[in-house]
Design a protein around this motif. Structure first.
Motif, PDB file in Angstrom:
ATOM      1  N   GLY A 153       0.797  -1.377  -0.066  1.00 34.97           N
ATOM      2  CA  GLY A 153      -0.261   0.114  -0.245  1.00 34.97           C
ATOM      3  C   GLY A 153       0.745   1.298   0.055  1.00 34.97           C
ATOM      4  O   GLY A 153       0.400   2.131  -0.083  1.00 34.97           O
ATOM      5  N   ALA A 154       2.282   1.091   0.135  1.00 29.81           N
ATOM      6  CA  ALA A 154       2.883   2.386   0.358  1.00 29.81           C
ATOM      7  C   ALA A 154       3.158   2.992  -1.060  1.00 29.81           C
ATOM      8  O   ALA A 154       3.391   4.102  -1.424  1.00 29.81           O
ATOM      9  N   ALA A 155       3.380   2.098  -2.072  1.00 31.03           N
ATOM     10  CA  ALA A 155       3.593   2.609  -3.474  1.00 31.03           C
ATOM     11  C   ALA A 155       2.275   2.941  -4.180  1.00 31.03           C
ATOM     12  O   ALA A 155       2.355   3.878  -5.004  1.00 31.03           O
ATOM     13  N   ASP A 156       1.371   2.301  -4.060  1.00 32.63           N
ATOM     14  CA  ASP A 156       0.130   2.418  -4.898  1.00 32.63           C
ATOM     15  C   ASP A 156      -1.150   2.101  -4.098  1.00 32.63           C
ATOM     16  O   ASP A 156      -1.671   0.790  -4.316  1.00 32.63           O
ATOM     17  N   PRO A 157      -1.693   2.772  -3.170  1.00 30.33           N
ATOM     18  CA  PRO A 157      -2.763   2.521  -2.360  1.00 30.33           C
ATOM     19  C   PRO A 157      -3.951   2.160  -3.292  1.00 30.33           C
ATOM     20  O   PRO A 157      -4.828   1.441  -2.905  1.00 30.33           O
ATOM     21  N   PHE A 158      -4.259   2.836  -4.461  1.00 31.81           N
ATOM     22  CA  PHE A 158      -5.045   2.625  -5.231  1.00 31.81           C
ATOM     23  C   PHE A 158      -5.178   1.421  -5.640  1.00 31.81           C
ATOM     24  O   PHE A 158      -6.408   0.761  -5.962  1.00 31.81           O
ATOM     25  N   GLN A 159      -4.094   0.852  -6.230  1.00 33.31           N
ATOM     26  CA  GLN A 159      -4.101  -0.373  -6.640  1.00 33.31           C
ATOM     27  C   GLN A 159      -4.415  -1.484  -5.544  1.00 33.31           C
ATOM     28  O   GLN A 159      -5.364  -2.460  -6.056  1.00 33.31           O
ATOM     29  N   LEU A 160      -4.131  -1.279  -4.642  1.00 33.28           N
ATOM     30  CA  LEU A 160      -4.579  -2.234  -3.224  1.00 33.28           C
ATOM     31  C   LEU A 160      -5.948  -2.136  -3.038  1.00 33.28           C
ATOM     32  O   LEU A 160      -6.682  -3.434  -2.907  1.00 33.28           O
ATOM     33  N   PHE A 161      -6.402  -1.037  -3.338  1.00 33.98           N
ATOM     34  CA  PHE A 161      -7.928  -0.762  -3.198  1.00 33.98           C
ATOM     35  C   PHE A 161      -8.786  -1.595  -4.291  1.00 33.98           C
ATOM     36  O   PHE A 161      -9.619  -2.173  -3.940  1.00 33.98           O
ATOM     37  N   ARG A 162      -8.186  -1.492  -5.288  1.00 29.11           N
ATOM     38  CA  ARG A 162      -8.859  -2.277  -6.481  1.00 29.11           C
ATOM     39  C   ARG A 162      -8.768  -3.815  -6.524  1.00 29.11           C
ATOM     40  O   ARG A 162      -9.832  -4.264  -6.604  1.00 29.11           O
ATOM     41  N   ILE A 163      -7.761  -4.048  -5.897  1.00 29.30           N
ATOM     42  CA  ILE A 163      -7.587  -5.654  -5.458  1.00 29.30           C
ATOM     43  C   ILE A 163      -8.484  -6.020  -4.276  1.00 29.30           C
ATOM     44  O   ILE A 163      -9.369  -6.992  -4.756  1.00 29.30           O
ATOM     45  N   MET A 164      -8.669  -5.232  -3.351  1.00 32.60           N
ATOM     46  CA  MET A 164      -9.435  -5.859  -2.192  1.00 32.60           C
ATOM     47  C   MET A 164     -11.086  -5.381  -2.780  1.00 32.60           C
ATOM     48  O   MET A 164     -11.952  -6.186  -2.548  1.00 32.60           O
ATOM     49  N   CYS A 165     -11.376  -4.616  -3.804  1.00 34.60           N
ATOM     50  CA  CYS A 165     -12.909  -4.499  -4.169  1.00 34.60           C
ATOM     51  C   CYS A 165     -12.885  -5.724  -4.956  1.00 34.60           C
ATOM     52  O   CYS A 165     -14.364  -6.276  -4.769  1.00 34.60           O
ATOM     53  N   GLU A 166     -12.258  -6.342  -5.605  1.00 33.47           N
ATOM     54  CA  GLU A 166     -12.373  -7.725  -6.525  1.00 33.47           C
ATOM     55  C   GLU A 166     -12.702  -8.880  -5.282  1.00 33.47           C
ATOM     56  O   GLU A 166     -13.137  -9.559  -5.690  1.00 33.47           O
ATOM     57  N   VAL A 167     -11.667  -8.791  -4.443  1.00 35.43           N
ATOM     58  CA  VAL A 167     -11.829  -9.804  -3.379  1.00 35.43           C
ATOM     59  C   VAL A 167     -13.133  -9.722  -2.726  1.00 35.43           C
ATOM     60  O   VAL A 167     -13.785 -10.864  -2.609  1.00 35.43           O
ATOM     61  N   VAL A 168     -13.490  -8.499  -2.287  1.00 33.18           N
ATOM     62  CA  VAL A 168     -14.698  -8.531  -1.764  1.00 33.18           C
ATOM     63  C   VAL A 168     -16.085  -8.710  -2.701  1.00 33.18           C
ATOM     64  O   VAL A 168     -16.895  -9.588  -2.190  1.00 33.18           O
ATOM     65  N   HIS A 169     -16.011  -8.455  -3.729  1.00 33.90           N
ATOM     66  CA  HIS A 169     -17.178  -8.714  -4.803  1.00 33.90           C
ATOM     67  C   HIS A 169     -16.984  -9.923  -5.229  1.00 33.90           C
ATOM     68  O   HIS A 169     -18.164 -10.342  -5.513  1.00 33.90           O
ATOM     69  N   GLY A 170     -15.902 -10.694  -5.395  1.00 37.53           N
ATOM     70  CA  GLY A 170     -15.875 -11.961  -5.785  1.00 37.53           C
ATOM     71  C   GLY A 170     -15.928 -13.066  -4.449  1.00 37.53           C
ATOM     72  O   GLY A 170     -16.002 -14.235  -4.879  1.00 37.53           O
ATOM     73  N   GLY A 171     -16.311 -12.617  -3.446  1.00 34.85           N
ATOM     74  CA  GLY A 171     -16.695 -13.737  -2.344  1.00 34.85           C
ATOM     75  C   GLY A 171     -15.227 -14.159  -1.811  1.00 34.85           C
ATOM     76  O   GLY A 171     -15.320 -15.388  -1.170  1.00 34.85           O
ATOM     77  N   GLY A 172     -14.166 -13.317  -1.902  1.00 36.19           N
ATOM     78  CA  GLY A 172     -12.928 -13.682  -1.392  1.00 36.19           C
ATOM     79  C   GLY A 172     -12.343 -13.414  -0.139  1.00 36.19           C
ATOM     80  O   GLY A 172     -11.440 -13.621   0.427  1.00 36.19           O
ATOM     81  N   PHE A 173     -13.477 -12.518   0.388  1.00 33.82           N
ATOM     82  CA  PHE A 173     -13.124 -12.165   1.891  1.00 33.82           C
ATOM     83  C   PHE A 173     -13.642 -13.199   2.849  1.00 33.82           C
ATOM     84  O   PHE A 173     -14.411 -12.919   3.675  1.00 33.82           O
ATOM     85  N   THR A 174     -12.581 -14.253   2.788  1.00 31.00           N
ATOM     86  CA  THR A 174     -13.008 -15.553   3.732  1.00 31.00           C
ATOM     87  C   THR A 174     -11.705 -16.023   4.013  1.00 31.00           C
ATOM     88  O   THR A 174     -10.754 -15.551   3.401  1.00 31.00           O
ATOM     89  N   SER A 175     -11.699 -17.029   4.793  1.00 31.33           N
ATOM     90  CA  SER A 175     -10.279 -17.657   5.282  1.00 31.33           C
ATOM     91  C   SER A 175     -10.008 -18.643   4.123  1.00 31.33           C
ATOM     92  O   SER A 175      -8.781 -19.091   4.500  1.00 31.33           O
TER      93      SER A 175
END
Ligand code: AOS
Ligand code: ZN
Ligand code: ZN
Length: 389
Positions: free
Chosen positions: A258-280
């Protein structure tokens, strides 16, 4: 609109795995700037990891690296797991290392010499034995294997050797255990890398079976790669095993995520959340080398950066986004996403920490704890802390 209570509830379930090697001295091929007080053994690494979890509340597991974290035999690893549990931690992924022995100059499980391939495979099988002792779910495999010159070796035969070796190790996995195959575009090989991209890793995982998943290391792509597209696709195929989070400006820099490109990290986490990947099912691991910055605060900062990107991703108004997308409202849809990215989520994260019984400002709390001074006094002072301290 998004439900604040639901966002907070989700944030409280977050788990970020810290890597044992991020606590010790590490650096670049040019120089390792050593730091006073760093851990001298796996036991002290767990002491420091326990501090990260103590102040963030979301870093309950620690990835090990073999041989860097080697201890004596099966009982030693069981002792290490017990030591971790006594500090509120669990041992996480076991990272194999087939890149540092002299024998591995031309590769490990892709090497042209069957004896070297055997040696590498025996190491991978030893790592599964260690998983049995530590109770770890994941075997993380990153291969430095590759070639430096055209003609050096047969590209296809190296893939055959890779497939054969992975199949043997896959067959050894026990109930509940997984194999996470990590790709990397280049380095230390410079002409071909035997697992260079997500497609190669995915193809091998498909052949192996459902326990084989892909690890996305955010520093392992060509500049400009759309990583969130890879994440969305692997999630859709049920093959995203986890992340090695870090950030980079040019190559595999292993800087704080997140230090170099916090927007990219946000976009990655958007796909994780949207794709049902926010799980163990998806391991959110850090893979970083803190060469010039203090290690424990840098790891706390990284965990906080992942939390902030996650909180923003959870704040996306999905109904409004879907509506705008269906209508082909380009600016409207982009605006919904940018509104979430522009949200200052630090207040909600402070609330989450307070509701978890934590100081709302982890870095300040860690600094006040005096742990950084204590480990310099204890470890530089020569007292062999070791396990049981
Ligand atoms: C190497 O560049 C990879 O990122 C590895 O995942 C990592 O550095 C290694 O697993 C540490 O042992
Ligand atoms: Zn990695
Ligand atoms: Zn890497």
């Amino acid at each position: 609109m998004t439900d604040r209570a639901a966002v907070k509830a989700a944030l409280k379930t977050q788990a970020v795995e810290t890597p044992s090697w991020a606590y010790g001295n590490s650096g670049t091929r040019f120089k390792v700037f050593t730091q006073a007080g760093v851990p001298r053994d796996p036991w002290e690494k767990l002491q420091d990891a326990a501090k990260v979890h103590e102040f963030t509340g979301v870093a309950p597991t620690v990835a090990l690296h073999i041989p860097w974290d080697r201890v004596d035999g099966h009982d030693g690893y069981a002792e290490l797991a017990k030591y971790a549990e006594e500090r509120g931690l669990r041992l996480g992924a076991i990272n194999a290392n087939t890149f540092q022995d002299d024998d591995y100059r031309l590769g490990s499980i892709c090497h042209p010499d069957a004896a070297v391939r055997r040696k590498a495979l025996d190491h991978l099988l030893e790592c599964v034995d260690i998983m049995d002792a530590t109770g770890s779910r994941d075997l993380k495999l990153w291969f430095a294997d590759g070639t430096n010159y055209p003609g050096q070796d047969d590209i296809r035969e190296r893939q055959d050797r890779l497939a054969e070796g992975l199949a043997e190790v896959y067959g050894r996995l026990g109930e509940g255990q997984r194999m996470l195959l990590e790709y990397k575009l280049f380095e230390p090989a410079f002409y071909t890398t035997d697992v260079p991209d997500w497609g190669t890793a995915y193809a091998h995982c498909l052949k192996l079976g459902p326990k084989a998943r892909v690890v996305v290391d955010t520093g392992h792509h060509a500049p400009g790669t759309n990583i969130e597209f890879i994440v969305a696709t692997l999630l859709r195929e049920g093959r995203l095993g986890g992340f090695d989070f870090n950030s980079r400006f040019y190559a595999d820099d292993d800087l704080m995520v997140g230090a170099a490109d916090p927007f990219q990290l946000f976009r990655i986490m958007c796909e994780v959340v949207h794709g049902g990947g926010f799980t163990s099912e998806v391991a959110f691991m850090l893979d970083q080398c803190h060469n010039i910055e203090a290690k424990i605060p840098a790891i706390i900062r990284s965990v906080m950066n992942v939390q902030e990107a996650t909180a923003k991703a959870l704040s996306v108004d999905r109904e409004a986004l879907a509506e705008a997308q269906v209508c082909g409202d380009v600016l409207g849809a982009n605006g919904v996403l940018m509104d979430a990215y522009g949200t200052d989520v630090r207040p909600v994260l402070r609330e989450v920490r307070e509701e978890m019984g934590l100081d709302p400002e982890p870095l300040a709390a860690y600094a006040r704890s005096g742990w950084g001074r204590r480990i310099v006094a204890e470890r530089v002072g020569g007292r062999q802390a070791g396990w049981g301290a």
